[in-house]
Design a protein around this motif. Structure first.
Motif, short mmCIF file in Angstrom:
data_model
loop_
_atom_site.label_atom_id
_atom_site.label_comp_id
_atom_site.label_asym_id
_atom_site.label_seq_id
_atom_site.Cartn_x
_atom_site.Cartn_y
_atom_site.Cartn_z
N ASP A 175 0.83 -1.21 0.00
CA ASP A 175 0.00 0.00 0.00
C ASP A 175 0.86 1.26 0.00
O ASP A 175 0.57 2.22 -0.73
N SER A 176 1.92 1.26 0.79
CA SER A 176 2.80 2.43 0.85
C SER A 176 3.48 2.68 -0.49
O SER A 176 3.57 3.84 -0.95
N LEU A 177 3.95 1.63 -1.14
CA LEU A 177 4.60 1.79 -2.44
C LEU A 177 3.61 2.28 -3.50
O LEU A 177 3.95 3.12 -4.34
N GLN A 178 2.38 1.79 -3.44
CA GLN A 178 1.37 2.24 -4.40
C GLN A 178 1.03 3.70 -4.19
O GLN A 178 0.83 4.45 -5.16
N ARG A 179 0.97 4.13 -2.94
CA ARG A 179 0.70 5.54 -2.66
C ARG A 179 1.82 6.43 -3.18
O ARG A 179 1.57 7.51 -3.73
N LEU A 180 3.05 6.00 -3.02
CA LEU A 180 4.17 6.76 -3.55
C LEU A 180 4.12 6.84 -5.07
O LEU A 180 4.27 7.91 -5.67
N ARG A 181 3.89 5.69 -5.69
CA ARG A 181 3.88 5.63 -7.16
C ARG A 181 2.67 6.34 -7.77
O ARG A 181 2.67 6.66 -8.95
N ALA A 182 1.66 6.61 -6.96
CA ALA A 182 0.48 7.31 -7.48
C ALA A 182 0.80 8.76 -7.83
O ALA A 182 0.08 9.38 -8.63
N ASP A 183 1.86 9.30 -7.26
CA ASP A 183 2.25 10.67 -7.59
C ASP A 183 2.99 10.67 -8.92
O ASP A 183 3.91 9.87 -9.13
N GLU A 184 2.62 11.56 -9.81
CA GLU A 184 3.21 11.57 -11.16
C GLU A 184 4.70 11.88 -11.15
O GLU A 184 5.41 11.58 -12.12
N GLN A 185 5.20 12.45 -10.05
CA GLN A 185 6.63 12.76 -9.98
C GLN A 185 7.48 11.54 -9.65
O GLN A 185 8.68 11.54 -9.90
N VAL A 186 6.86 10.51 -9.09
CA VAL A 186 7.61 9.33 -8.65
C VAL A 186 7.50 8.22 -9.70
O VAL A 186 6.46 7.58 -9.84
N LEU A 187 8.56 8.00 -10.44
CA LEU A 187 8.57 7.00 -11.51
C LEU A 187 8.85 5.60 -10.97
O LEU A 187 8.30 4.62 -11.44
N GLU A 188 9.74 5.50 -9.99
CA GLU A 188 10.08 4.23 -9.35
C GLU A 188 10.29 4.50 -7.86
O GLU A 188 10.70 5.60 -7.48
N ALA A 189 10.01 3.49 -7.03
CA ALA A 189 10.18 3.69 -5.58
C ALA A 189 10.46 2.37 -4.88
O ALA A 189 9.95 1.33 -5.27
N SER A 190 11.28 2.43 -3.82
CA SER A 190 11.52 1.29 -2.95
C SER A 190 11.72 1.83 -1.54
O SER A 190 12.18 2.96 -1.35
N ILE A 191 11.36 1.01 -0.54
CA ILE A 191 11.38 1.46 0.85
C ILE A 191 12.22 0.51 1.70
O ILE A 191 12.02 -0.70 1.67
N LEU A 192 13.15 1.10 2.45
CA LEU A 192 13.95 0.34 3.42
C LEU A 192 13.48 0.75 4.81
O LEU A 192 13.69 1.89 5.24
N SER A 193 12.84 -0.18 5.53
CA SER A 193 12.32 0.11 6.86
C SER A 193 12.92 -0.87 7.86
O SER A 193 12.68 -2.08 7.78
N THR A 194 13.74 -0.37 8.79
CA THR A 194 14.36 -1.19 9.82
C THR A 194 14.19 -0.48 11.16
O THR A 194 13.64 0.62 11.23
N CYS A 195 14.70 -1.09 12.23
CA CYS A 195 14.56 -0.47 13.54
C CYS A 195 15.37 0.82 13.64
O CYS A 195 15.09 1.65 14.50
N ASN A 196 16.35 1.00 12.76
CA ASN A 196 17.21 2.17 12.86
C ASN A 196 17.08 3.14 11.70
O ASN A 196 17.77 4.17 11.69
N ARG A 197 16.24 2.83 10.72
CA ARG A 197 16.12 3.74 9.58
C ARG A 197 14.84 3.51 8.80
O ARG A 197 14.27 2.42 8.78
N LEU A 198 14.39 4.59 8.14
CA LEU A 198 13.32 4.52 7.14
C LEU A 198 13.82 5.35 5.98
O LEU A 198 13.98 6.57 6.10
N GLU A 199 14.10 4.70 4.85
CA GLU A 199 14.64 5.39 3.69
C GLU A 199 13.83 5.04 2.45
O GLU A 199 13.52 3.87 2.22
N ILE A 200 13.52 6.05 1.66
CA ILE A 200 12.74 5.85 0.44
C ILE A 200 13.62 6.22 -0.75
O ILE A 200 14.02 7.39 -0.91
N TYR A 201 13.94 5.23 -1.56
CA TYR A 201 14.74 5.42 -2.76
C TYR A 201 13.81 5.59 -3.95
O TYR A 201 12.87 4.81 -4.12
N THR A 202 14.08 6.62 -4.76
CA THR A 202 13.15 6.96 -5.84
C THR A 202 13.87 7.33 -7.13
O THR A 202 15.03 7.76 -7.11
N LEU A 203 13.13 7.18 -8.22
CA LEU A 203 13.50 7.77 -9.50
C LEU A 203 12.42 8.82 -9.77
O LEU A 203 11.23 8.47 -9.84
N LEU A 204 12.83 10.07 -9.90
CA LEU A 204 11.88 11.18 -9.96
C LEU A 204 11.94 11.89 -11.32
O LEU A 204 12.98 11.91 -11.98
#
Length: 434
Positions: A30-59
């Motif tokens: 669901d989170s990836l779909q919400r990100l990709r729903a924005d026309e600015q976000v062409l590709e997206a991936s999410i790294l979620s761990t106890c010490n980080r939350l990082e969103i890698y994108t192609l914009l």
């Protein structure tokens, strides 16, 4: 197109902020779909761990794209963007690529060189593929990040004997138990009544390190007792009692040391819960869950000492110095791997020119082929027609091979742009650069 990463980590945000942004695996699609729903976000991936939350994108556009990611993080966490901004970082292109390589190699981890982060990057890659949120660019980048993490661990000693978050938690308990006894050092835990809450990967590592540190026994609590029993079977040298999570109150009343590592969204141990128990005089709680399994208010109770992942810095610092020289060696590999990806990425600039050149030459080939076939008359067999057509295609491919290879070969950007301009002028192609 533009590569960017937006996120926060133990370096930029306390656990009370990080837990608000944590994304469970079941919510990832669901989170990836919400990100990709924005026309600015062409590709997206999410790294979620106890010490980080990082969103890698192609914009499409760096500023608008990063703003879209920031809005997503605000909506997901329920925090105003003004509250989040002091804790967020945003890296672009080369910096984003270099950051991912460092993360995969364990050089950006709380515990320098930890191995678990590589499996988490692999998981990010797998989920991006499964949920079709990544395309050719991030697919290539994440694949190379995983390969880089493996290379660093195989070609250096960074991963040898590396401590994990779980082992740091056990060492923290050893240190605090020692200090309570007037000893400023790590002490054995054989005199402690220990419980571990949860039966996931982190709990498995806790059992592994507790066994290594000489724990005399552990109570393992989990919602599903059978899963706890399966895990306990892998530690025959450590006496483990497996109990349902409903026995948590009993363990809090009888144990002196409790580790928590569950995927619960809300705290399972609170001051209110502890206040209702007839517990022993002292209790140490070590929480390595994010979101936290233990509420912050428990420390207000007499006889309770509670620690979370941010408190691990105290023991992590004891183990870092010996690894810094090895980390410096690994940095050179990361630069090499990052440059390799950038050269591949830069080579993509030439693809539109190469495609336009191929289309033009293919058009010429088709026209001249039809003229030649018409002059040969109707007596030409189907096999002979195929031979003539194959000949014409082969000539075009030979002509294209040299220019296309040189356009996409690693070279300074200015030099590539000049070569692209020459090809466009020589073959009178449309101006494809923007």
């Amino acid at each position: 197109m533009h590569i960017a990463v937006v996120g926060l980590s133990h370096r930029t945000a306390p656990v009370e902020i990080r837990e608000r942004l944590s994304i469970a695996e079941q919510s990832m699609e669901d989170s990836l779909q919400r990100l990709r729903a924005d026309e600015q976000v062409l590709e997206a991936s999410i790294l979620s761990t106890c010490n980080r939350l990082e969103i890698y994108t192609l914009l499409r556009n760096p500023e608008q794209g990063v703003s879209a990611v920031g809005s997503f993080l605000s909506q997901h966490s329920g925090l105003e963007l003004s509250e989040l901004m002091p804790h967020l970082f945003a890296y672009h292109h080369e910096e984003a690529i270099g950051h991912l390589m460092r993360v995969a190699a364990g050089l950006d981890s709380l515990v320098l060189g930890e191995g678990q982060i590589l499996s988490q990057v692999k998981k990010m890659y797998r989920l991006g593929q499964e949920h079709r949120s990544i395309g050719p660019i991030l697919n290539r980048l994440l694949n190379q990040a995983v390969s880089t993490g493996k290379r660093v661990r195989s070609e250096t000693n960074l991963g040898t004997g590396a401590v994990s978050i779980s082992s740091a938690a056990v060492e923290l308990a050893q240190l605090k138990v020692g200090q309570a006894r007037g000893i400023d050092d790590l002490v054995p835990l054989d005199q402690e009544q220990i419980a571990v809450v949860g039966a996931g990967r982190m709990a498995r590592l806790l059992l592994q390190h507790l066994q290594a540190k000489g724990a005399s026994g552990v109570v393992l609590l989990n919602r599903t007792v059978s899963r706890a029993e399966e895990m306990a079977a892998d530690f025959p040298a450590l006496p483990v009692q497996c109990r349902p999570l409903t026995d948590l109150n009993h363990c809090l009343s009888t144990c002196s040391l409790v580790f928590t590592s569950t995927g619960a969204d809300d705290p399972i141990i609170t001051a209110e819960r502890l206040g209702q128990l007839n517990r022993r005089s002292s209790l140490m709680l070590v929480d390595i869950g994010v979101p936290r399994n233990i509420s912050a208010d428990v420390s207000e109770l007499s006889g309770i000492a509670a620690y979370d992942v941010d408190d691990l810095q105290e023991v992590v610092a004891r183990n870092q110095e010996a690894r810094r020289e090895i980390a410096a060696e690994a940095e050179g590999m990361l630069q090499q791997e990052g440059q390799q990806f950038i050269e591949w990425w830069d080579g993509l600039e030439a693809v539109p020119v190469a495609n336009r050149l191929r289309m033009q030459l293919e058009s010429f080939r088709e026209q001249e082929l039809q003229k030649a076939l018409s002059r040969m008359g109707p007596d030409l067999s189907a096999r002979e027609r195929k031979v003539v057509e194959a000949l014409s295609k082969g000539i075009i491919n030979k002509i294209l091979h040299g220019p296309v290879t040189k356009l996409r070969a690693p070279q300074p950007r200015q030099q590539r742009h000049q070569a692209m301009k020459v090809v466009q002028d020589l073959f009178d192609l449309d101006d494809l650069q923007s």
